[in-house]
Write an enzyme that holds these catalytic residues in place. Structure first.
Site, PDB file in Angstrom:
ATOM      1  N   CYS A  75       0.826  -1.216   0.000  1.00 13.16           N
ATOM      2  CA  CYS A  75       0.000   0.000   0.000  1.00 13.16           C
ATOM      3  C   CYS A  75       0.861   1.268   0.000  1.00 13.16           C
ATOM      4  O   CYS A  75       0.399   2.335  -0.358  1.00 13.16           O
ATOM      5  CB  CYS A  75      -0.974  -0.008   1.171  1.00 13.16           C
ATOM      6  N   ASN A  76       2.123   1.147   0.406  1.00 12.92           N
ATOM      7  CA  ASN A  76       2.980   2.334   0.475  1.00 12.92           C
ATOM      8  C   ASN A  76       3.972   2.457  -0.669  1.00 12.92           C
ATOM      9  O   ASN A  76       4.663   3.463  -0.775  1.00 12.92           O
ATOM     10  CB  ASN A  76       3.779   2.337   1.779  1.00 12.92           C
ATOM     11  N   ARG A  77       4.106   1.415  -1.490  1.00 17.19           N
ATOM     12  CA  ARG A  77       5.125   1.472  -2.547  1.00 17.19           C
ATOM     13  C   ARG A  77       4.805   0.510  -3.697  1.00 17.19           C
ATOM     14  O   ARG A  77       4.193  -0.540  -3.474  1.00 17.19           O
ATOM     15  CB  ARG A  77       6.509   1.134  -1.976  1.00 17.19           C
TER      16      ARG A  77
ATOM     17  N   SER B 278       9.977   2.793   5.425  1.00 14.15           N
ATOM     18  CA  SER B 278       8.539   2.632   5.673  1.00 14.15           C
ATOM     19  C   SER B 278       7.928   3.892   6.263  1.00 14.15           C
ATOM     20  O   SER B 278       8.631   4.725   6.844  1.00 14.15           O
ATOM     21  CB  SER B 278       8.301   1.483   6.645  1.00 14.15           C
TER      22      SER B 278
ATOM     23  N   GLU C  55       8.693  -0.806  10.995  1.00 21.90           N
ATOM     24  CA  GLU C  55       7.526  -1.703  11.070  1.00 21.90           C
ATOM     25  C   GLU C  55       7.902  -3.077  10.502  1.00 21.90           C
ATOM     26  O   GLU C  55       8.656  -3.173   9.538  1.00 21.90           O
ATOM     27  CB  GLU C  55       6.319  -1.081  10.354  1.00 21.90           C
TER      28      GLU C  55
ATOM     29  N   ALA D 273     -18.602   2.479  19.053  1.00 20.46           N
ATOM     30  CA  ALA D 273     -18.139   1.378  18.202  1.00 20.46           C
ATOM     31  C   ALA D 273     -17.263   1.893  17.070  1.00 20.46           C
ATOM     32  O   ALA D 273     -17.372   1.468  15.929  1.00 20.46           O
ATOM     33  CB  ALA D 273     -19.348   0.620  17.666  1.00 20.46           C
TER      34      ALA D 273
ATOM     35  N   GLU E 174     -13.606   2.970  14.972  1.00 24.62           N
ATOM     36  CA  GLU E 174     -12.485   2.181  14.430  1.00 24.62           C
ATOM     37  C   GLU E 174     -11.433   1.883  15.476  1.00 24.62           C
ATOM     38  O   GLU E 174     -10.841   0.812  15.510  1.00 24.62           O
ATOM     39  CB  GLU E 174     -11.838   2.958  13.287  1.00 24.62           C
ATOM     40  N   MET E 175     -11.188   2.901  16.347  1.00 25.87           N
ATOM     41  CA  MET E 175     -10.151   2.721  17.377  1.00 25.87           C
ATOM     42  C   MET E 175     -10.528   1.587  18.327  1.00 25.87           C
ATOM     43  O   MET E 175      -9.670   0.846  18.798  1.00 25.87           O
ATOM     44  CB  MET E 175      -9.962   4.013  18.174  1.00 25.87           C
ATOM     45  N   ALA E 176     -11.832   1.483  18.615  1.00 19.42           N
ATOM     46  CA  ALA E 176     -12.293   0.410  19.502  1.00 19.42           C
ATOM     47  C   ALA E 176     -12.001  -0.938  18.852  1.00 19.42           C
ATOM     48  O   ALA E 176     -11.531  -1.879  19.501  1.00 19.42           O
ATOM     49  CB  ALA E 176     -13.781   0.558  19.767  1.00 19.42           C
TER      50      ALA E 176
END
Lengths: 425, 280
Positions: A50-52, A111, A116, A193, A195-197
């Site tokens: 997704c990053n490269r 990264s 990571e 509810a 995303e962080m949860a």
């Protein structure tokens, strides 16, 4: 030896273009077929995350090496993106720079989140896919195998991957695990509810949490989240009772004012068991009054800012390790390139040695024919003498060749040797 | 013969310095995680423990007495030896444990304080050999438990403070969770108090037995009285612990520190003051 990478990453290319240039599994297979037909002498490895998006090429001979422009055209045609749209974003590195780039990627220096660990698996997978499709060869294989070793070495010898740097991992790993010994007997209450949860629940689930209760004003969303983690839902108006039963509270309601005041929580504590309670207030603005953290010794309250401060601290520690990792990458790149250059001189050396040995064998046989009375011991002496002579004569030119190969492939010297001694490729 | 001569050269400073160097390497691990520092810390701690063992064995053989009843010095060194052994076993099991930061200074304090106590083998009362050994062993194990409880209590408070202040884990060392520390803290007191009580009872038995010998023990001896007070403090702590809720981790930690700190101060203080006592 020709090593090259054409790439775009999160550093300079926006997500929209990266998404257009990314390769799915099926596209990767088609890309390899296309590239092999177009450049039969080259080896290829596609790394698409997704990053490269990166395309590595390696080729032993200098003939028909794909150029930056040709590879850019390949990207444009393959993904049906206008060439002008991508050409400025597709960067190129060649030779030692390409190797250094790959080693940096595998180490996680390049990264978005420095150090990571997922990138190692992604590099390994890209390499395995290239091998499965017979797109890579000896040179690309050597480069990727070395890159994986370099990544491992850097993770072992430096602190580049030390410390947690995401809110949820810091919350569970740095704080939750410092409070509780085990999680399989803990009740988790999720308020809201968001995303962080969900991300926090992923980490808690990995630690063994099984008892999850979700409460939310929208019961549909609560049911969805509870179902995902094998939990149950509870009406929002039972919040006080739920607060008293929970060991871990994760709150992400997004309400404009705190939903739990200090007085309300004090009352909950008075009526219930004053056990340890770990509260993660991931709402912005906060869902819990900050004073709740001081209600008693067993209440541990953390908000986004508290967790972010630890993440920042860990990021700084990782950044300090970049210089040490860079030193290892430079050292490994130099060693790898020397091996590559040396490898390029291998056929010449082998040819030269074979030719001179052939001549010495012929001369020996002629000599033995003229001197039939020689016993075995004398023959062995003569044979050793000829071998020594060949080795001594070969030593100076080969030493010079080896010396020259330290700085790069010695094309001039190799051509001179071929012409002087009538060597064939 | 040559081996024996060399072994006799092993002195307190050998293992004191080894533990000191081990502690220094442990401190460097607070700043940065390092396998080399851990390996060197373990190496020096093991070297210290070997020298420590040799020293105790050589003295025991020379005095022809077990180390526990040889002298005040031997008794305190056995206590330190047990603590180092506990620390080493735990450190080998838990790679990132910060136990050494808390444990090694106490070991150094106990070993260091032996410079001020009597080194000569004491005159031992005739007879009741098993009871004397049991008395010394129960007390040394009981006190070891109390010292371990002291360290664990300290670790609990440091961990609690970190969590309340919301500081992330720093450096290459970590501490066990509050739940684990609270459990160990309770366990250390629960185990050490019965040992101390049994040690006290065997002591009283020995005291009564000595009344029939030419050199009877004064039951109002200051050292015996001081230990009696310490035992009472521990008894109160033990009683409170039996009734305390499992969630009272911080209070347990504070009380253990006060109780065991008082015991440690009394023990080291009495030995260093070298009071004129049957125990001295």
């Amino acid at each position: 030896m020709n090593l090259q990478v054409v790439y775009c990453t999160h550093h300079g290319t926006d997500l929209t273009l990266r998404e257009k240039l990314a390769f799915s599994d099926e596209q990767t297979a088609r890309a390899y077929d296309h590239l092999r037909n177009e450049f039969p002498d080259s080896e290829f490895v596609v790394l698409s995350t997704c990053n490269r998006v990166e395309l590595y090429t390696a080729q032993e001979s200098a003939k028909n090496v794909p150029t930056h422009q040709q590879l850019a055209e390949f990207f444009a045609e393959f993904h049906k993106v206008p060439r002008e749209e991508l050409f400025d974003d597709l960067l190129e590195r060649t030779g030692p720079d390409a190797v250094r780039h790959l080693f940096s990627v595998a180490a996680g220096i390049d990264s978005m989140v420095v150090g990571e660990p997922q990138i190692v698996a992604q590099v390994r997978e890209a390499y395995a896919t290239a091998r499965d499709h017979r797109a890579s060869g000896p040179l690309a294989n050597a480069m990727f195998e070395r890159a994986l070793k370099v990544g491992k070495r850097i993770r072992t010898e430096t602190g580049l991957s030390e410390g947690r740097i995401s809110i949820a991992s810091v919350a569970v790993g740095d704080f939750g695990k410092s409070i509780f010994d085990r999680f399989d007997d803990k009740r988790v209450l999720v308020i809201g509810a968001g995303e962080m949860a969900e991300e926090t629940l992923r980490y808690l689930h990995a630690e063994g949490v099984r008892d999850v209760v979700v409460t939310n004003r929208s019961i549909e969303r609560a049911k969805m989240l509870a179902g995902q983690w094998g939990g149950t839902t509870a009406p929002f108006d039972q919040l006080d009772e739920l607060l008293g039963q929970a060991d871990i509270i994760v709150s992400t309601t997004g309400a404009s004012r705190p939903i739990v005041s200090c007085e309300r929580f004090q009352e909950v504590r008075r009526q219930g068991d004053p056990k340890e309670v770990f509260i993660l207030d991931l709402g912005a603005p906060r869902d819990f009054d900050p004073a709740i953290g001081e209600v008693d010794d067993n209440v541990f309250l953390y908000c986004i800012d508290d967790l972010e401060a630890t993440c920042d601290q860990n990021r700084k520690v990782r950044k300090k390790e970049i210089a040490a990792a860079q030193r290892i990458i430079d050292e490994e790149t130099d060693e790898f390139m020397q091996a590559v250059y040396h490898r390029a001189t291998g056929p010449i050396i082998r040819n030269l040695r074979e030719k001179w040995n052939e001549i010495s064998q012929l001369e020996l046989e002629r000599l033995f024919g003229k001197l039939p009375d020689l016993n075995q011991e004398d023959r062995d002496h003569l044979e050793q003498c000829f071998n020594r002579m060949v080795n001594k004569l070969l030593h100076p030119p080969l030493e010079v060749l080896r010396e020259e190969a330290r700085e790069g492939t010695p094309h001039g010297l190799m051509d001179a040797l071929k012409r002087l001694f009538h060597l064939r490729d | 013969m040559l081996g024996e001569i060399n072994l006799e050269k092993v002195g307190i400073s050998c293992f004191f310095l080894s533990y000191l160097v081990a502690f220094a390497f442990e401190v460097t691990r607070l700043i940065k995680k390092s396998r080399t520092s851990r390996a060197l810390m373990l190496l020096f701690a093991v070297a210290g423990l070997c020298a420590h063992t040799i020293f105790l064995l050589v003295r025991s053989r020379a005095a022809d007495l077990p180390p526990l009843v040889g002298s005040q010095l031997d008794w305190m060194l056995v206590l330190a030896w047990l603590m180092v052994l506990f620390f080493l076993v735990y450190s080998l099991l838990d790679e990132s444990s910060a136990l050494g930061i808390f444990f090694l200074p106490l070991v150094l304090l106990i070993v260091g304080s032996t410079y001020f106590v009597g080194q000569e083998p004491r005159a031992v009362m005739e007879g009741q050999h098993s009871l004397k050994m049991a008395h010394a062993a129960l007390l040394v194990f009981g006190i070891s438990g109390v010292v371990i409880g002291f360290v664990i209590g300290l670790m609990y408070l440091v961990q609690h403070r970190r969590l309340k202040r919301k500081h992330g884990q720093a450096g290459g060392l970590s501490m066990p969770s509050l739940a684990k520390l609270a459990r160990w803290n309770r366990l250390s007191v629960m185990l050490s108090f019965p040992l101390l009580t049994a040690g006290m009872l065997t002591g009283v038995g020995l005291g009564l037995y000595s009344q029939r010998t030419p050199e009877p023990v004064q039951l109002l001896d200051p050292v015996i009285l001081s230990y009696g007070v310490v035992w009472l403090v521990m008894a109160v702590l033990f009683g409170w612990l039996l009734r305390a809720k499992p969630t009272a981790g911080k209070q347990v930690a504070w009380l253990t520190i006060w109780g065991s700190g008082f015991l440690l101060l009394t023990m080291i203080g009495l030995q260093v003051l070298n009071m004129d006592s049957w125990h001295s």
